[in-house]
Structure formats: structure tokens, C-alpha cells
Design a protein around this motif. Structure first.
Motif, PDB file in Angstrom:
ATOM      1  N   ALA A   1      -7.617  -4.361  -3.771  1.00 43.75           N
ATOM      2  CA  ALA A   1      -8.374  -3.111  -3.679  1.00 43.75           C
ATOM      3  C   ALA A   1      -8.108  -2.429  -2.339  1.00 43.75           C
ATOM      4  N   GLY A   2      -7.845  -1.138  -2.392  1.00 45.69           N
ATOM      5  CA  GLY A   2      -7.667  -0.352  -1.182  1.00 45.69           C
ATOM      6  C   GLY A   2      -6.377  -0.597  -0.432  1.00 45.69           C
ATOM      7  N   GLU A   3      -5.446  -1.356  -1.052  1.00 47.28           N
ATOM      8  CA  GLU A   3      -4.248  -1.743  -0.322  1.00 47.28           C
ATOM      9  C   GLU A   3      -3.016  -1.003  -0.853  1.00 47.28           C
ATOM     10  N   VAL A   4      -2.049  -0.765   0.014  1.00 47.80           N
ATOM     11  CA  VAL A   4      -0.821  -0.112  -0.431  1.00 47.80           C
ATOM     12  C   VAL A   4       0.268  -1.164  -0.614  1.00 47.80           C
ATOM     13  N   VAL A   5       0.826  -1.231  -1.819  1.00 47.08           N
ATOM     14  CA  VAL A   5       1.870  -2.202  -2.113  1.00 47.08           C
ATOM     15  C   VAL A   5       3.131  -1.461  -2.521  1.00 47.08           C
ATOM     16  N   GLY A   6       4.253  -1.883  -1.987  1.00 43.44           N
ATOM     17  CA  GLY A   6       5.512  -1.228  -2.313  1.00 43.44           C
ATOM     18  C   GLY A   6       6.257  -1.966  -3.413  1.00 43.44           C
TER      19      GLY A   6
ATOM     20  N   VAL B   1      -5.543   7.824   0.154  1.00 44.97           N
ATOM     21  CA  VAL B   1      -5.930   6.460  -0.207  1.00 44.97           C
ATOM     22  C   VAL B   1      -6.765   5.825   0.902  1.00 44.97           C
ATOM     23  N   ARG B   2      -6.502   6.198   2.135  1.00 49.83           N
ATOM     24  CA  ARG B   2      -7.311   5.631   3.210  1.00 49.83           C
ATOM     25  C   ARG B   2      -8.748   6.152   3.121  1.00 49.83           C
TER      26      ARG B   2
ATOM     27  N   LEU C   1      -2.905   1.716  -3.800  1.00 51.11           N
ATOM     28  CA  LEU C   1      -1.724   2.500  -4.159  1.00 51.11           C
ATOM     29  C   LEU C   1      -0.546   1.579  -4.426  1.00 51.11           C
ATOM     30  N   LEU C   2       0.032   1.720  -5.620  1.00 56.73           N
ATOM     31  CA  LEU C   2       1.284   1.028  -5.899  1.00 56.73           C
ATOM     32  C   LEU C   2       2.390   2.044  -5.688  1.00 56.73           C
TER      33      LEU C   2
END
Ligand SMILES: Nc1ncnc2c1ncn2[C@@H]1O[C@H](COP(=O)(O)OP(=O)(O)O)[C@@H](O)[C@H]1O
Ligand SMILES: [Mg+2]
Lengths: 328, 321
Positions: free
Chosen positions: A33-38, A201-202, A208-209
Motif C-alpha cells: 500500500a502506498g508504495e511505488v513498484v517498477g 501518489v504521495r 503505483l505499479l
């Protein structure tokens, strides 16, 4: 538990009379949750198919999807279409690569934004219009009330992508999937759009994917990065770990093929030769072997296993790059 | 190739035009309009149609004589039984018809019914055809297994209509419904139903695989909403082109029905097809009586065809330089 847990996701295109295409092959990754993954890889490696499979947007015919994509405890791959339609846009939203073709050319922007508000937030008439203008303003579109009446072709590429982002975040989804959101845009606009996504998103705590073929562009905003090659995850690590040490030759090439201003003098660029079409079927060995600078005979003995190090760093390679890049 | 096969192919070709993905609809239409204005055929067609519509609308108020009263018989000028029908004169610009009515006035007033039948019939065909085709296209493009089945059922039904020769179909429908102005309109309209249905279906299916439909689906927009506010507006261009072309055939078919004696039973109401049929018996005496309505029908149909074909060309990305 992660917000989205993709486990052993496989997608096979099997049309009658055509050769089967295994576009995604046992891919697993998590998004907290709340994290950005590439999710990174060359074009054709299965990034879009992965995201469409998660959203349940692949065609129903001639496609076999297996594995799990658990969002908030619910396996999206087993969920019925009706429930999925409620989830899409409200809990999980998606941004596509080409903002022009993703907007309906004959419908004003405003109607396309209010459509989402009506669908998921029950807003109508003036209230919906006001909220739509507010949303456009939030994604940095100046003079939003006028823009609402305009058609997609009257907006610039960057503005169109902003409008699509506005629709995607209209219901404050918990997960946003961005499939190469800046690929179709000019370089200067790319940076602005990425900045906007980062801010959004912050501020709202949306996970965010981030899907891209250009690791250099998004690396800075991702907490962890998954590298895809020919439908399989070949390397996965938290960003800092990966930047300090890349084990898979493909990732080395992927980062090495982007010129960096801060690179030490004399560091050689190591572009990946060949194209993604020169793949070996995974069953016969490492699919990247034909293009690999670190290839050894063992590479084609069979499919390489995913090896994990202590630092949550996984790589799928029998002859990994071990020394730090800068030491060379 | 069978006749039905050829018909289908022609319709589907037009349907594909809507699915030109690299074009954005708004600017596409504007571009098409620009090309249209530069095309002399389009301008000629538009002028013919403009005149025709003006005549049909205002002509009946301006005609020199009553188109229904047999004036020539009263003053003994016309005795059609003896082969005496006076031709062009200063008073009667196209002479008398076989019942002693002013031919020129009948031509002018006849334009109105001809246009009216054509427009209503085409509108009927457009409405019914779009309903069937739109439903079929949307269920095929957006629905699952059941959508495909519904589409299959609807389109097989439409194919039966398409396989019948149009005049035969129209004649059968008038025979079933009985002779009236309305049944002529329905019969002529029915002939174009399969064309509109197939066209809209093809164009909606082409649109349903476009990116903006995927994007709307990804936002959770419901299928009926996608069909109505996304697919439909993007699929209409070829249907409107077809409507223009259909007006031409509708006018010819309506005249054909009148000629066969299946037209408006109110034979006093002037109509070009009826006038043509009436003139048959007097071809040797006054061939003009057949020529005037025939020329009227041909020129009007030509006008619609010129404009329709020019519109089709303007929309076709493959014909563009
Ligand atoms: N609808 C489809 N039918 C058959 N093969 C497909 C389809 N969509 C994608 N593929 C194949 O799946 C692979 C991955 O495609 P994609 O996920 O679009 O790549 P990218 O990483 O560039 O987004 C490609 O080899 C492509 O040919
Ligand atoms: Mg892609």
C-alpha cells in the motif's frame, strides 16, 4: 500483507491454428500500500499483458491466464466480471501509453471525466462538472472549465495524459497501474508527467505499479524494481540494492544502455545487442542467452532458477555479474 | 462470388472506414468536409439536391395550375381516347397529361411526395437497421459468449433479408401490408434495413477493439454506456454516408412500386412513379409524358448518388492522396 500480490501469473495466447505465445510466464511480485513498484523490460517482454491480466482486461477468447493476482485479499483472476467492473476505476485504475487513442475522439473531455464520477461516485449534473474541473486543476490543467468542453484533439499530448490521469485518480484508487505513461510524450513533458504522478501518489497514499522500458527514467521514484525478460522476472530487488549491484546481465545492459552524466570517466556503455526476438524458449535454458555477454555453456542446460540473496535481491542467472559495476 | 456475397463485401468495406485508428474522429470529419467542398461532384450533387428540396418544399405553393383538376378536359382541348393531348405551350409549359391536367404543375407537386417517400423510407431503414446492427455490434464487441450468440442470431436474420432481391422484397411487403403510402415507405425502408444493420455492426465491432474502449473499461464504465456514448458516435459516419446513397435508391424503388401499380392508391396525388406508369399508354402520342418524370427521378437519384459517393470518398483514408 501486500496490497497486490501477483503470484505465478502466466498468460498464454492460444488461438486456433496459431502457435501458442507464452507472453507472461510465472511472474510474481508484490506492491505494498502506498508504495511505488517498477516493472521494467524491453518492449514485447510482457509488461502490458501482465497489467491487463491483473485488471481482467485481456480478451476472454484464445487466452489462458493462470496464477493469482490478489488485491486486498481478493484474487482478481477468479473474480466475476460484474464485481471487476465495480473495482476498476474505483479501487484499481490504469493509465495507458497513448493518451490520444485512449480518449474518445468525438466526446468532450468533460463528459469523459464526469462519466467516471457518475459511475463510481454517483455524482450528476453541476456537481459532477464542478468536481471534474477540480480534478483537471489538480492534475495541472490550466483553465479547466474551458478544457472540459474541448475535444481530445484540441489538447496537447501532455494535457491529454493529464486528463487521463485525472480520470484514473478521480475515485482515489488504492492502486494505480501506469503502463508506460510517458513513452508517447516529449522528453520535457515526460519529466512533468512523472513529477505529477509522484506527487499524486504521495499525497493520496495510492500505490503505483510503474511500467516502463526505460529504467533510468523511473528508477528514482520506485521503492523496488522488477525486471522482466521474455515474460519472466529475471531480477528483483529494492531500488538501492539494485543500484548498488545488478546481478543479471540483462539488467546490467538495461541500465548500462542509458548514458549517465555521473558515470565515472572511461566507463564503457554496454548496450544489449540483438532484439527481444532472439529469445530461446525458457524450457531450453535462459531466454537471454543468445544476447548475453556473460554466457557460459551451462546457460542452455535448462531454465535458470530464481536465486535470492540476503538483501531481498533475486536473480535468475547461472553466471551472474558479481563485482560492483563501478569497480570495472 | 454470389450476389449476396458481393453486397456484403461492399457494405463491410464502408464499415471499415469508421475503424481507421490513426485518425481522431473530430478532425477526421472536419478534414472530410474540407475534401468534400473541393470535390466538384459533391458540389454538383449538393446543388441538385438543394434545388430539389426547395422545389419539394415551396413548389406546391407556386405552381401555375391545380395539379389535380383536369382543366384541359373541361375546355375540350384533351381527348386522350382519341389520341389528342396537346404538348408544350406558353400557358402549359410541359403540356397536358392524359387526363387534361397541367403536366408542369404535376411535376413540381410530385417532387414533394417523391422526396417525402424517400426520406421517410430511408429514415425507417436507418432506424430499424441501426437498432438491429447496433445491438448486434455492441453485443459482439463487448459481450461474451451470449453476446456472440445474439449477434449471430440477429445477423443471420438480416442476411435472409439481404439475400432477397430488393424489388421482390418490397413488392412482397406491400402485398402483405396492403396498398397505402405508409406501406410503400415501409417496404422501401425495409429493403435498406440489412444494409444499415450490417454497416453499423461492422463499424461498431471495429471500434470496440480501440484503445478508448479499453481505457473506458479500465475505468469501470458499464457496457451499455460504452456502447451508447463511445461506440455509437464513432460509428455513425459511414452510416450517414450510406443514408445519402440510400435516398437515391429509395426514390427509384418507390417510383418502381408506383410504376407496378403498388404505390399510393390515391392516384390523384401526383407522384413521379405514378406519372411514369400513366404515361405508358400514350408513348406514341406524347412520349414527353414519360420522359419528364423519368428525367426527374434520374436527376434526383443522381444528386444523392453524387453527394453520397463523394462523402464516401472523402471519408476513405485509402482513397486519399
Ligand atoms: N492479443 C495478443 N495476441 C497474441 N499475442 C499477443 C497479444 N498481445 C500481446 N501478445 C504478445 O505478448 C508479448 C508481450 O506483449 P506486451 O505485453 O504488449 O509487451 P510490452 O512489454 O511491450 O508491453 C508479445 O510478444 C506479443 O506479441
Ligand atoms: Mg506495452
Amino acid at each position: 500483507m501486500a496490497l497486490l500480490e501477483v503470484k505465478d501469473l502466466s498468460v498464454v495466447f492460444a488461438r486456433k491454428g496459431e502457435r501458442e505465445v507464452r507472453a507472461v510466464d510465472g511472474v510474481s511480485f508484490d506492491v505494498d500500500a502506498g508504495e511505488v513498484v517498477g516493472l521494467v523490460g524491453e518492449s514485447g517482454c510482457g509488461k502490458s499483458v501482465t497489467s491487463l491480466a491483473i485488471m481482467g482486461l485481456l480478451p476472454k477468447r484464445g487466452v489462458r491466464v493462470s496464477g493469482q493476482a490478489t488485491f486486498d485479499g481478493m484474487n482478481l483472476l477468479q473474480t466475476d466480471e460484474r464485481t471487476l467492473r465495480d473495482i476498476r476505476g474505483r479501487d484499481v485504475a490504469m493509465i495507458f501509453q497513448d493518451p490520444l487513442s485512449s480518449l474518445n475522439p468525438v466526446v468532450p473531455i468533460g463528459l469523459q471525466v464526469t462519466e467516471v464520477l457518475t459511475r463510481h461516485r454517483g455524482m450528476k449534473g453541476e456537481a459532477a462538472k464542478k468536481e471534474a474541473a477540480h480534478l483537471l486543476e489538480r492534475v495541472g490543467i490550466p483553465d479547466p472549465t474551458r478544457r472540459l468542453k474541448e475535444y481530445p484533439h484540441q489538447l496537447s499530448g501532455g494535457m491529454r495524459q493529464r486528463a487521463l490521469i485525472a480520470m484514473a485518480v478521480a475515485c482515489a484508487p488504492r492502486l494505480l497501474i501506469a503502463d508506460e505513461p510517458t513513452t508517447a510524450l516529449d522528453v520535457t513533458i515526460q519529466a512533468q508527467i512523472l513529477e505529477l504522478l509522484k506527487d499524486l501518489v504521495r499525497d493520496s497514499g495510492t500505490a503505483l505499479l510503474m511500467i516502463t522500458h526505460d529504467l533510468g527514467v523511473v528508477a528514482g521514484m520506485c521503492k523496488s524494481i522488477n525486471v522482466l525478460y521474455a515474460g519472466r522476472r529475471v531480477e528483483s530487488a529494492p531500488r538501492r540494492v539494485l543500484f548498488a549491484q545488478r546481478h543479471h546481465p540483462y539488467t546490467v545492459g538495461l541500465l548500462g544502455s542509458i548514458p549517465r552524466l555521473d558515470a565515472p570517466k572511461g566507463e564503457k556503455l554496454r548496450p544489449i545487442t540483438g532484439s527481444v526476438r532472439d529469445v530461446l524458449p525458457w524450457a531450453e535454458g535462459c531466454a537471454f542467452a543468445p544476447r548475453c555477454f556473460n554466457r557460459v555453456d551451462r546457460c542452455v542446460d535448462g531454465p535458470p532458477e530464481l536465486v535470492w540473496t540476503a538483501a531481498q535481491h533475486g536473480y535468475r542467472c547461472v553466471n551472474p555479474v558479481m563485482e560492483a559495476e563501478t569497480a570495472k | 462470388m454470389t450476389l449476396t456475397g458481393r453486397k456484403k463485401e461492399k457494405i463491410d468495406r464502408l464499415g471499415e472506414l469508421a475503424g481507421a485508428p490513426e485518425e481522431s474522429g473530430q478532425s477526421l470529419l472536419r478534414e472530410a468536409f474540407k475534401r468534400l467542398r473541393r470535390n466538384p461532384a459533391a458540389i454538383a450533387g449538393a446543388i441538385i439536391l438543394g434545388l430539389f428540396v426547395l422545389i419539394a418544399l415551396f413548389g406546391p405553393f407556386l405552381v401555375p395550375h391545380d395539379p389535380v383538376e383536369p382543366i384541359g378536359v373541361d375546355n375540350g382541348e384533351v381527348r386522350s381516347g382519341q389520341g389528342i393531348i396537346p404538348g408544350i405551350s406558353g400557358e402549359h409549359w410541359l403540356g397536358y397529361d392524359h387526363q387534361g391536367r397541367d403536366e408542369f404543375s404535376r411535376m413540381i407537386v410530385g417532387a414533394r411526395q417523391t422526396l417525402w417517400v424517400g426520406v421517410v423510407a430511408t429514415f425507417f431503414g436507418l432506424a430499424v437497421g441501426s437498432l438491429v446492427g447496433g445491438l448486434a455490434g455492441a453485443s459482439y464487441g463487448l459481450g461474451g459468449k451470449w453476446g456472440r450468440r445474439l449477434d449471430g442470431f440477429l445477423m443471420r436474420t438480416v442476411d435472409i433479408l439481404l439475400a432477397m432481391p430488393s424489388l421482390l422484397l418490397a413488392v412482397s411487403i406491400v402485398a402483405i401490408l396492403g396498398r397505402s403510402l405508409l406501406s410503400v415507405m415501409i417496404a422501401v425502408g425495409m429493403v435498406s434495413v440489412p444494409v444499415f444493420a450490417r454497416l453499423l455492426r461492422g463499424s461498431m465491432i471495429a471500434q470496440s477493439s480501440s484503445d478508448y474502449v479499453l481505457a473506458a473499461t479500465a475505468l469501470g464504465v458499464k457496457r451499455n454506456k460504452i456502447a451508447l456514448s463511445h461506440l455509437l458516435p464513432n460509428s455513425l459516419a459511414p452510416v450517414l454516408v450510406q443514408a445519402t446513397l440510400t435516398l437515391a435508391t429509395a426514390i427509384i424503388e418507390a417510383a418502381g412500386l408506383s410504376f407496378l401499380g403498388l404505390g399510393n392508391p390515391d392516384s390523384a396525388a401526383p407522384e413521379w412513379g405514378v406519372m411514369l406508369a400513366d404515361a405508358q399508354g400514350f408513348l406514341d402520342v406524347r412520349p414527353g409524358l414519360a420522359i419528364y418524370p423519368a428525367v426527374g427521378i434520374i436527376i434526383t437519384a443522381l444528386g444523392f448518388t453524387l453527394l453520397g459517393e463523394a462523402m464516401r470518398e472523402a471519408l476513405d483514408p485509402k482513397l486519399r492522396k
